[in-house]
Motif scaffolding. Structure first.
Motif, PDB file in Angstrom:
ATOM      1  N   GLN A 141      21.096 -21.392   6.898  1.00  0.00           N
ATOM      2  CA  GLN A 141      20.518 -22.722   6.867  1.00  0.00           C
ATOM      3  C   GLN A 141      19.028 -22.673   6.672  1.00  0.00           C
ATOM      4  N   LYS A 142      18.617 -21.756   7.085  1.00  0.00           N
ATOM      5  CA  LYS A 142      16.990 -21.577   7.108  1.00  0.00           C
ATOM      6  C   LYS A 142      16.633 -21.522   5.469  1.00  0.00           C
ATOM      7  N   PHE A 143      17.533 -20.846   4.885  1.00  0.00           N
ATOM      8  CA  PHE A 143      17.132 -20.619   3.264  1.00  0.00           C
ATOM      9  C   PHE A 143      17.956 -21.385   2.502  1.00  0.00           C
ATOM     10  N   ASP A 144      18.748 -22.320   2.915  1.00  0.00           N
ATOM     11  CA  ASP A 144      19.588 -23.298   1.843  1.00  0.00           C
ATOM     12  C   ASP A 144      18.448 -24.277   1.767  1.00  0.00           C
ATOM     13  N   PRO A 145      18.176 -24.514   0.284  1.00  0.00           N
ATOM     14  CA  PRO A 145      17.275 -25.538  -0.257  1.00  0.00           C
ATOM     15  C   PRO A 145      17.610 -26.746   0.545  1.00  0.00           C
ATOM     16  N   ALA A 146      18.676 -27.248   0.441  1.00  0.00           N
ATOM     17  CA  ALA A 146      18.959 -28.483   1.065  1.00  0.00           C
ATOM     18  C   ALA A 146      18.329 -28.871   2.528  1.00  0.00           C
ATOM     19  N   ARG A 147      18.175 -27.505   3.243  1.00  0.00           N
ATOM     20  CA  ARG A 147      17.633 -27.690   4.342  1.00  0.00           C
ATOM     21  C   ARG A 147      16.078 -27.374   4.660  1.00  0.00           C
ATOM     22  N   SER A 148      15.878 -26.327   3.887  1.00  0.00           N
ATOM     23  CA  SER A 148      14.617 -25.595   4.028  1.00  0.00           C
ATOM     24  C   SER A 148      13.450 -26.494   3.433  1.00  0.00           C
ATOM     25  N   ILE A 149      13.719 -26.965   2.094  1.00  0.00           N
ATOM     26  CA  ILE A 149      12.795 -27.901   1.252  1.00  0.00           C
ATOM     27  C   ILE A 149      13.195 -29.289   1.777  1.00  0.00           C
ATOM     28  N   LYS A 188      12.473 -17.798  -1.740  1.00  0.00           N
ATOM     29  CA  LYS A 188      13.413 -17.506  -0.799  1.00  0.00           C
ATOM     30  C   LYS A 188      14.723 -18.291  -0.851  1.00  0.00           C
ATOM     31  N   ALA A 189      14.453 -19.552  -1.121  1.00  0.00           N
ATOM     32  CA  ALA A 189      15.771 -20.417  -1.350  1.00  0.00           C
ATOM     33  C   ALA A 189      16.408 -19.912  -2.545  1.00  0.00           C
ATOM     34  N   ILE A 190      15.967 -19.342  -3.530  1.00  0.00           N
ATOM     35  CA  ILE A 190      16.713 -19.152  -4.841  1.00  0.00           C
ATOM     36  C   ILE A 190      17.614 -17.637  -4.603  1.00  0.00           C
ATOM     37  N   HIS A 191      16.719 -16.671  -3.681  1.00  0.00           N
ATOM     38  CA  HIS A 191      17.367 -15.583  -3.262  1.00  0.00           C
ATOM     39  C   HIS A 191      18.622 -15.738  -2.390  1.00  0.00           C
ATOM     40  N   PHE A 192      18.383 -16.495  -1.289  1.00  0.00           N
ATOM     41  CA  PHE A 192      19.340 -16.624  -0.655  1.00  0.00           C
ATOM     42  C   PHE A 192      20.925 -17.555  -1.003  1.00  0.00           C
ATOM     43  N   SER A 194      21.483 -16.936  -4.315  1.00  0.00           N
ATOM     44  CA  SER A 194      21.922 -15.942  -5.283  1.00  0.00           C
ATOM     45  C   SER A 194      23.133 -14.948  -4.829  1.00  0.00           C
ATOM     46  N   ALA A 195      23.456 -14.122  -5.787  1.00  0.00           N
ATOM     47  CA  ALA A 195      24.434 -13.191  -5.555  1.00  0.00           C
ATOM     48  C   ALA A 195      23.892 -12.153  -5.069  1.00  0.00           C
ATOM     49  N   ARG A 196      22.677 -11.885  -4.932  1.00  0.00           N
ATOM     50  CA  ARG A 196      21.747 -10.894  -4.375  1.00  0.00           C
ATOM     51  C   ARG A 196      21.302 -11.343  -2.852  1.00  0.00           C
ATOM     52  N   ARG A 197      22.121 -12.294  -2.114  1.00  0.00           N
ATOM     53  CA  ARG A 197      21.580 -12.809  -0.776  1.00  0.00           C
ATOM     54  C   ARG A 197      21.736 -11.728   0.064  1.00  0.00           C
ATOM     55  N   ASN A 198      22.690 -10.861   0.140  1.00  0.00           N
ATOM     56  CA  ASN A 198      22.823  -9.789   1.159  1.00  0.00           C
ATOM     57  C   ASN A 198      21.857  -8.459   0.801  1.00  0.00           C
ATOM     58  N   GLY A 199      21.106  -8.440  -0.292  1.00  0.00           N
ATOM     59  CA  GLY A 199      20.041  -7.610  -0.444  1.00  0.00           C
ATOM     60  C   GLY A 199      18.774  -7.765  -0.041  1.00  0.00           C
ATOM     61  N   PRO A 200      17.837  -6.790   0.063  1.00  0.00           N
ATOM     62  CA  PRO A 200      16.427  -7.287   0.738  1.00  0.00           C
ATOM     63  C   PRO A 200      15.645  -8.402  -0.252  1.00  0.00           C
ATOM     64  N   PHE A 201      14.812  -8.991   0.559  1.00  0.00           N
ATOM     65  CA  PHE A 201      14.003  -9.955  -0.014  1.00  0.00           C
ATOM     66  C   PHE A 201      12.504  -9.642   0.218  1.00  0.00           C
TER      67      PHE A 201
END
Length: 453
Positions: A141-149, A188-192, A194-201
């Motif tokens: 939720q925090k890094f969902d663009p619809a919520r965080s931005i 962060k919104a893009i990363h979370f 994306s398909a890499r969401r489970n990897g480190p940011f």
């Protein structure tokens, strides 16, 4: 961590033994115990209630332990099942454990006690799983663009559309915009998404790293590579393997290091400082700057070949003054967040306060607005923020005062000073309140930007 209640199904055809197990568990008021004399009765009840733990007699009138457990496993793959049997055969126990039993108890005078401790362990594990699920949901939720931005202006809708497109592929993203517009938040919104969401940011502010250390920080170094290198260091590129590396203020990178960065990006491999081994990495790159990177390249302050390598998908974050009523939406969100974090009654903006915010240009953008709203919550005398609580730079300058616009650093110093005055110079409290490092405040005191009165 508070432990959840536990619903336990006891499947046992021996009524007397079932009562012993149920009595023991019922001593904990947080346990809800249900008793069933057959596997069929238990399976039928699953339509009405889902247990957190099942104890299963190995020998039941309507089927063997293997048969009933297979049906339970099909319906409830995650629920732990403890098999309780009169059989002491080790092969039987191992067989049931291999088929998915959580544990296997032989019926004796200690069984109820062992069940008590196992139920407690299951309860603790359940609490951890629920906490982890909540944390994952909060992160999403925090890094969902619809919520965080936050915002509904055309500029924000365009930004969200670009973020969604960027998240579909691994294309390099170059973010630009004024200081305080939220470039790292967009990354962060893009990363979370994306398909890499489970990897480190991994976020790195290039401008904050001393020039002599930045190569080591980015690419790592071997033990003994230079004076003080007492251990091997894994650089940010390696740390971001499988995820995303975000380089903020990329325009501040030294020209010599720009050449090394270009080679690393072209080859997708690096060599640690002082090392000879070539190390491959897999990290998506996103960069940000408040400068015009194209103009920097034209002026020779940034390598053109690196500029084209980094350009990828350019995303420009709009300044707050171009986002209209988003200012009020953000202000209300920051106000709610501050009240929750500091256990204050929820506050609201008066209509006059809203108008004052809309008339201000916010040179520090969203970051400045957040600082203004945090301070307003502290200064407010009630549950409604009034114009007097908003510490904004006045558009009308009294005679004799400078008409030069206040810099962001001056605004920060003013806000920090106001908090220090309001909290009797308690540096640790102010640092926590404003979410800045206490060392930052100490430096501001040392440079006489603020003072403890």
């Amino acid at each position: 961590m508070p432990l959840p209640s536990l619903t336990v199904f006891i499947v046992e055809d021996n009524a007397w033994y079932s009562e012993i197990l149920a009595y023991k568990l019922s001593q904990n008021p947080d346990y809800a115990v249900r008793q069933f004399a057959s596997g069929r009765d238990c399976l039928k009840h699953l339509t009405e209630e889902t247990p957190d733990l099942i104890t299963l007699d190995y020998s039941l009138p309507d089927g063997s332990g293997e048969q009933i457990m297979a049906q339970l496993r099909e319906r409830l793959p995650e629920v732990p099942i403890i098999v309780i049997s009169a059989q002491e055969d080790v092969g039987t126990a191992i067989g049931m454990l291999k088929k998915g039993a959580y544990d296997y108890f032989v019926k004796d005078e200690e069984t109820a006690e062992r069940l008590w401790f196992s139920a407690q362990k299951v309860r603790e594990q359940l609490a951890l799983r629920r906490e982890n699920a909540q944390l994952r949901q909060q992160v999403e939720q925090k890094f969902d663009p619809a919520r965080s931005i936050i915002g509904a202006s055309p500029k924000v809708r365009e930004l969200l559309a670009l973020i969604e497109k960027a998240a579909r592929t691994n294309i390099t993203v170059s973010l630009s915009g004024e200081t305080g517009t939220g470039k790292e938040l967009a990354a962060k919104a893009i990363h979370f998404q994306s398909a890499r969401r489970n990897g480190p940011f991994v976020a790195v502010n290039v401008a904050a790293i001393p020039r002599e250390l930045i190569e080591s920080d980015l690419f790592g170094h071997e033990k003994g590579a230079f004076t003080g290198a007492t251990n091997r260091r894994i650089g940010y590129f390696e740390q971001a393997h499988g995820g995303t590396l975000f380089l903020d203020e990329i325009a501040e990178l030294d020209l010599n290091l720009q050449a090394k960065l270009l080679r690393v990006l072209q080859e997708r491999e690096l060599t640690r400082v002082g090392g000879s081994k070539t190390i491959e990495f897999d990290a998506r790159l996103m960069v940000a700057t408040h400068r015009d990177l194209g103009e920097e390249a034209k002026q020779g302050r940034f390598r053109q070949d690196l500029y084209y390598r980094l350009l990828g998908l350019p995303i420009v974050l709009p300044p707050l003054r171009e986002r209209g009523a988003d200012t009020v939406l953000l202000a209300e969100a920051f106000l709610r967040e501050f009240c929750v974090q500091n256990s204050l009654p929820q506050m609201r903006l008066s209509e006059a306060a809203r108008q004052k915010l809309l008339q201000y240009t916010f040179p520090g953008n969203v970051r400045e607005l957040k600082a203004v709203m945090d301070l307003a919550a502290v200064l407010s005398d009630g549950e409604t923020v009034q114009p007097k609580d908003l510490s904004l730079r006045n558009s009308i300058v009294p005679e004799g005062e400078s008409t030069e616009p206040e810099s962001l650093r001056e605004q920060i110093a003013r806000i920090v000073q106001t908090h220090l005055d309001a909290h009797n110079g308690n540096i640790l409290h102010v640092a926590k309140l404003l979410k800045i490092g206490k060392s930052t405040i100490y430096r501001m005191i040392q440079s006489q930007e603020v003072r403890v009165r």
